[in-house]
Design an enzyme around this catalytic site. Sequence first.
Site, PDB file in Angstrom:
ATOM      1  N   ASP A 293       0.832  -1.204   0.000  1.00 32.40           N
ATOM      2  CA  ASP A 293       0.000   0.000   0.000  1.00 32.40           C
ATOM      3  C   ASP A 293       0.873   1.262   0.000  1.00 32.40           C
ATOM      4  OD1 ASP A 293      -2.409   1.252  -0.054  1.00 32.40           O
ATOM      5  OD2 ASP A 293      -2.804   1.085   2.086  1.00 32.40           O
TER       6      ASP A 293
ATOM      7  N   HIS B 135       2.518   3.492  -8.968  1.00 31.74           N
ATOM      8  CA  HIS B 135       2.387   2.034  -9.149  1.00 31.74           C
ATOM      9  C   HIS B 135       3.610   1.481  -9.896  1.00 31.74           C
ATOM     10  CE1 HIS B 135      -1.521   2.061  -7.440  1.00 31.74           C
ATOM     11  NE2 HIS B 135      -2.091   2.717  -8.427  1.00 31.74           N
TER      12      HIS B 135
ATOM     13  N   LEU C   6      11.749 -20.361  -5.188  1.00 31.94           N
ATOM     14  CA  LEU C   6      10.818 -19.431  -4.539  1.00 31.94           C
ATOM     15  C   LEU C   6       9.504 -19.434  -5.322  1.00 31.94           C
ATOM     16  CD1 LEU C   6      10.133 -16.871  -2.708  1.00 31.94           C
ATOM     17  CD2 LEU C   6      11.148 -15.498  -4.531  1.00 31.94           C
TER      18      LEU C   6
HETATM   19  C1  FPP Z   1      -2.013  -0.016  -3.285  1.00 33.88           C
HETATM   20  O1  FPP Z   1      -1.538   1.319  -3.248  1.00 33.88           O
HETATM   21  C2  FPP Z   1      -1.428  -0.693  -4.417  1.00 33.88           C
HETATM   22  C3  FPP Z   1      -2.109  -1.188  -5.473  1.00 33.88           C
HETATM   23  C4  FPP Z   1      -3.570  -1.116  -5.610  1.00 33.88           C
HETATM   24  C5  FPP Z   1      -1.412  -1.804  -6.586  1.00 33.88           C
HETATM   25  C6  FPP Z   1      -0.172  -2.520  -6.248  1.00 33.88           C
HETATM   26  C7  FPP Z   1       0.532  -2.805  -7.481  1.00 33.88           C
HETATM   27  C8  FPP Z   1       1.865  -2.797  -7.617  1.00 33.88           C
HETATM   28  C9  FPP Z   1       2.818  -2.569  -6.515  1.00 33.88           C
HETATM   29  C10 FPP Z   1       2.467  -3.048  -8.922  1.00 33.88           C
HETATM   30  C11 FPP Z   1       1.976  -4.342  -9.498  1.00 33.88           C
HETATM   31  C12 FPP Z   1       2.866  -4.783 -10.456  1.00 33.88           C
HETATM   32  C13 FPP Z   1       2.913  -5.988 -11.012  1.00 33.88           C
HETATM   33  C14 FPP Z   1       4.051  -6.238 -11.802  1.00 33.88           C
HETATM   34  C15 FPP Z   1       1.948  -7.069 -10.882  1.00 33.88           C
HETATM   35  P1  FPP Z   1      -2.593   2.491  -3.377  1.00 33.88           P
HETATM   36  O2  FPP Z   1      -2.772   2.794  -4.815  1.00 33.88           O
HETATM   37  O3  FPP Z   1      -3.839   2.120  -2.651  1.00 33.88           O
HETATM   38  O4  FPP Z   1      -1.838   3.641  -2.691  1.00 33.88           O
HETATM   39  P2  FPP Z   1      -2.491   4.777  -1.790  1.00 33.88           P
HETATM   40  O5  FPP Z   1      -2.971   4.083  -0.536  1.00 33.88           O
HETATM   41  O6  FPP Z   1      -1.359   5.699  -1.524  1.00 33.88           O
HETATM   42  O7  FPP Z   1      -3.599   5.392  -2.559  1.00 33.88           O
END
Ligand code: FPP
Length: 229
Positions: free
Chosen positions: A10, A27, A121
């Site tokens: 997050d 992201h 892994l």
């Molecule tokens: C939450 O942060 C994160 C997500 C919804 C997406 C997570 C995805 C990635 C880390 C990249 C994925 C990549 C691959 C290669 C599969 P948020 O957007 O809720 O952040 P915020 O809480 O600051 O709004």
Amino acid sequence: MPTHVAIMMDGNGRWGKQRGMTRSQGHFAGAQALERTIDAALELNIKILTLYVFSTENWKRPKAEVDDLMKLPVKFLHTKLSKFIQKDIKLIFSGNINGLPEPTRKAVEIAAEKTKNNDKLTVNFALNYGGKNEILTVAKTIISEVCNSAMSVDGINEETIEKHLFTKNLPSPDLFIRTGGEKRLSNFLLWQLDKTELWFTDVYFPDFNKQLLIKAIQEVNQRDAQKLS
Ligand code: FPP
């Protein structure tokens, strides 16, 4: 060392905003941190890493952000898959994979197929995943088995449910990590986290690294040691 670590990644959006960037750029930085985290897990000899990359709730985000989040695994797997194969990493995907856009679904199916015999892994991407949706899916499957007389109601127990979960071939996580400051499970692995140690950090996921992973492991190991003393 824990066998199975689950991470809720997050804070990508806030990380981007803090730097005057878009949420999608956050992201993208999250995807880079994800790669570093996979390398750290390999170095630490962790056997299974579950990463929450897209929840069933994430569809409610603005379309442009959802589109970018759906493209990210395609780009990521296109550039990194050969590296994962070389490093003996198995990629699996938990969630409603049939509900993904075609290019994303194809990319994850190919990645799973090409890495299925690897075993250093296992990286389990929770993609289009929701804990409630998982339990609902299990309930429907078991009910239809009972209706088809393939199972009796009295024969249903906790093991029956575990055998039908998206994570059916994995042991439950020993350690759950959530970055980004919130202290909630947010529909992640609701069945599987019943005995798991929970660890939270304010650090946004794009800044997550091997040192923090080690810190989380050390802190929960200390909790275990205190319980024993
Ligand atoms: C939450 O942060 C994160 C997500 C919804 C997406 C997570 C995805 C990635 C880390 C990249 C994925 C990549 C691959 C290669 C599969 P948020 O957007 O809720 O952040 P915020 O809480 O600051 O709004």
